[in-house]
Design a protein around this motif. Structure first.
Motif, mmCIF file in Angstrom:
data_model
loop_
_atom_site.group_PDB
_atom_site.id
_atom_site.type_symbol
_atom_site.label_atom_id
_atom_site.label_comp_id
_atom_site.label_asym_id
_atom_site.label_seq_id
_atom_site.Cartn_x
_atom_site.Cartn_y
_atom_site.Cartn_z
ATOM 1 N N LYS A 1 8.108 8.330 -8.960
ATOM 2 C CA LYS A 1 9.321 9.019 -8.508
ATOM 3 C C LYS A 1 9.277 9.246 -7.005
ATOM 4 C CE LYS A 1 12.113 13.144 -9.392
ATOM 5 N NZ LYS A 1 12.222 14.400 -10.180
ATOM 6 N N THR A 2 8.118 9.611 -6.492
ATOM 7 C CA THR A 2 7.953 9.820 -5.054
ATOM 8 C C THR A 2 6.647 9.187 -4.600
ATOM 9 O OG1 THR A 2 6.981 11.999 -5.503
ATOM 10 C CG2 THR A 2 9.310 11.956 -4.905
ATOM 11 N N PHE A 3 6.697 8.568 -3.446
ATOM 12 C CA PHE A 3 5.528 7.885 -2.901
ATOM 13 C C PHE A 3 5.714 7.709 -1.396
ATOM 14 C CE2 PHE A 3 8.673 4.834 -4.273
ATOM 15 C CZ PHE A 3 8.808 4.004 -3.165
ATOM 16 N N ASP B 1 0.837 -1.206 0.000
ATOM 17 C CA ASP B 1 0.000 0.000 0.000
ATOM 18 C C ASP B 1 0.869 1.252 0.000
ATOM 19 O OD1 ASP B 1 -2.583 -1.184 -0.018
ATOM 20 O OD2 ASP B 1 -2.364 -1.680 2.101
ATOM 21 N N TYR B 2 0.574 2.171 -0.921
ATOM 22 C CA TYR B 2 1.359 3.405 -1.080
ATOM 23 C C TYR B 2 0.421 4.582 -1.318
ATOM 24 C CZ TYR B 2 4.841 -0.190 -2.151
ATOM 25 O OH TYR B 2 5.639 -1.306 -2.109
ATOM 26 N N TRP B 3 0.914 5.774 -0.931
ATOM 27 C CA TRP B 3 0.230 7.009 -1.300
ATOM 28 C C TRP B 3 1.162 7.765 -2.245
ATOM 29 C CZ3 TRP B 3 -4.655 7.996 0.933
ATOM 30 C CH2 TRP B 3 -5.289 9.156 0.443
ATOM 31 N N VAL B 4 0.677 8.072 -3.434
ATOM 32 C CA VAL B 4 1.542 8.605 -4.489
ATOM 33 C C VAL B 4 1.698 10.116 -4.340
ATOM 34 C CG1 VAL B 4 1.904 8.778 -6.977
ATOM 35 C CG2 VAL B 4 0.828 6.734 -5.996
ATOM 36 N N GLU B 5 2.958 10.571 -4.359
ATOM 37 C CA GLU B 5 3.270 11.992 -4.171
ATOM 38 C C GLU B 5 3.872 12.646 -5.402
ATOM 39 O OE1 GLU B 5 5.852 11.277 -0.804
ATOM 40 O OE2 GLU B 5 4.344 12.060 0.567
ATOM 41 N N ASN B 6 3.995 11.906 -6.480
ATOM 42 C CA ASN B 6 4.567 12.444 -7.719
ATOM 43 C C ASN B 6 3.490 13.201 -8.498
ATOM 44 O OD1 ASN B 6 5.814 12.985 -10.116
ATOM 45 N ND2 ASN B 6 6.138 10.861 -10.723
ATOM 46 N N PRO B 7 3.604 14.538 -8.597
ATOM 47 C CA PRO B 7 2.563 15.338 -9.267
ATOM 48 C C PRO B 7 2.370 14.983 -10.743
ATOM 49 C CG PRO B 7 4.042 16.738 -7.999
ATOM 50 C CD PRO B 7 4.672 15.385 -8.052
ATOM 51 N N TYR B 8 3.361 14.336 -11.344
ATOM 52 C CA TYR B 8 3.279 14.027 -12.770
ATOM 53 C C TYR B 8 2.680 12.645 -13.029
ATOM 54 C CZ TYR B 8 6.362 18.041 -12.817
ATOM 55 O OH TYR B 8 6.888 19.289 -12.615
ATOM 56 N N THR C 1 -2.624 0.278 -4.256
ATOM 57 C CA THR C 1 -2.057 -1.008 -3.858
ATOM 58 C C THR C 1 -1.333 -1.594 -5.069
ATOM 59 O OG1 THR C 1 -3.825 -1.372 -2.250
ATOM 60 C CG2 THR C 1 -2.559 -3.298 -2.925
ATOM 61 N N TYR C 2 -0.031 -1.843 -4.909
ATOM 62 C CA TYR C 2 0.797 -2.244 -6.048
ATOM 63 C C TYR C 2 1.815 -3.276 -5.585
ATOM 64 C CZ TYR C 2 4.053 -1.779 -9.986
ATOM 65 O OH TYR C 2 4.865 -2.022 -11.068
ATOM 66 N N GLU C 3 1.860 -4.416 -6.265
ATOM 67 C CA GLU C 3 2.735 -5.515 -5.849
ATOM 68 C C GLU C 3 4.117 -5.455 -6.490
ATOM 69 O OE1 GLU C 3 0.724 -9.198 -6.465
ATOM 70 O OE2 GLU C 3 -0.866 -8.750 -4.994
ATOM 71 N N GLY C 4 4.300 -4.566 -7.454
ATOM 72 C CA GLY C 4 5.601 -4.449 -8.107
ATOM 73 C C GLY C 4 6.549 -3.539 -7.332
ATOM 74 N N ASP C 5 7.636 -3.141 -7.982
ATOM 75 C CA ASP C 5 8.625 -2.243 -7.387
ATOM 76 C C ASP C 5 8.106 -0.811 -7.506
ATOM 77 O OD1 ASP C 5 10.751 -0.732 -6.578
ATOM 78 O OD2 ASP C 5 12.219 -1.663 -7.924
ATOM 79 N N PRO C 6 7.754 -0.165 -6.389
ATOM 80 C CA PRO C 6 7.181 1.182 -6.475
ATOM 81 C C PRO C 6 8.151 2.208 -7.044
ATOM 82 C CG PRO C 6 7.715 0.644 -4.203
ATOM 83 C CD PRO C 6 7.887 -0.620 -4.993
#
Length: 267
Positions: free
Chosen positions: A181-183, A155-162, A171-176
């Motif tokens: 770029k930022t999460f 579980d991640y919260w995405v911080e990359n504005p682009y 929710t992502y099982e791969g390499d974030p």
């Protein structure tokens, strides 16, 4: 004795310069983060008392009631626009009047609080905000009635504005690192208990700030990078107090910022 006092002062200085909110700061601050400081007492974060009472912010509380149909409000009063120290006061509307229920020290952004938040500014947003779901590392605590989600390592919260995922829980099982770029990883100690603050969520404006939560302030921390934080015991108290049927809000700002919100509430 002087030597002992100097050592204590250096340890306290190291503690004050740590980050929180679960986010890492730039690599040039790694030496500071690697220190082993004395834990700061949560009571040390309390601002000089200028009490937030129901009389002084009654118009703002009444706006919460009439506009947002909220009868539960948390008011976070910052010491100043550039301070990371604040006080959270919880109010409930019962029997035709607003009553103070809890008051507790809180920490906000390292660089203070602003109504004009930008991504990476290390400030907290001022304003009136609804709440999203609660979340945490463990199972939903007893007596918690607001929606709650147990986090995983995916579980991640995405911080990359682009990114099209900006300011969203994914929710992502791969390499974030290969996707964003930022999460913000959501399964971390600071988020043992947390609640989403609905800032910049509808609509989402790129670059206006992301991942704003109410969460646990770890003992060695003294500020956040944009969130609002209280002690673990206080956070659990708030989680159990929040009632979704009362449409709870969080209102944040300095005394002058709250006054501006109040003035707008009167128009």
């Amino acid at each position: 004795m002087k030597l002992i006092m100097i050592k204590i002062s250096l340890l306290l200085l190291a503690a004050v310069n740590l980050c929180t909110c679960g986010r890492t700061e730039p690599a040039n601050e790694d030496q500071v983060k690697s220190a082993k400081p004395m834990a700061l007492s949560i009571t040390a974060l309390s601002p000089n008392p200028q009490s937030t009472n129901s009389t002084s912010i009654k118009p703002l509380l009444n706006k919460a009631l009439t506009t947002y149909h909220s009868s539960q409000v948390m008011v976070v009063t910052a010491r100043s626009a550039t301070s990371s120290r604040a006080r959270l006061t919880a109010f409930i509307y019962q029997n035709g009047t607003w009553k103070k229920v809890y008051t507790m020290p809180a920490a906000i952004g390292k660089n203070g609080i602003t109504p004009h938040l930008q991504e990476g500014s290390k400030q907290s947003p001022s304003g009136i905000f609804t709440l999203g779901p609660a979340f945490g590392i463990g199972k939903k605590p007893d007596d918690v009635t607001i929606p709650y989600r147990q986090t995983t390592n995916q579980d991640y919260w995405v911080e990359n504005p682009y990114s099209p995922d900006y300011n969203k829980w994914v929710t992502y099982e791969g390499d974030p690192k290969k996707r964003w770029k930022t999460f913000e990883p959501l399964r971390i100690p600071a988020y043992k208990y947390a609640v989403v603050i609905n800032y910049n969520t509808n609509p989402i404006i790129k670059g206006k700030g992301s991942a704003i939560f109410l969460h646990v302030l770890l003992p060695e921390k003294s500020y956040t990078l944009g969130c609002t934080a209280v002690s673990e015991s206080d956070m659990l108290t708030l989680l159990k107090w929040l009632n979704p049927s009362r449409h709870p809000l969080i209102i944040q700002g300095t005394i002058s910022q709250l006054k501006a919100l109040t003035n707008r509430a009167n128009t």
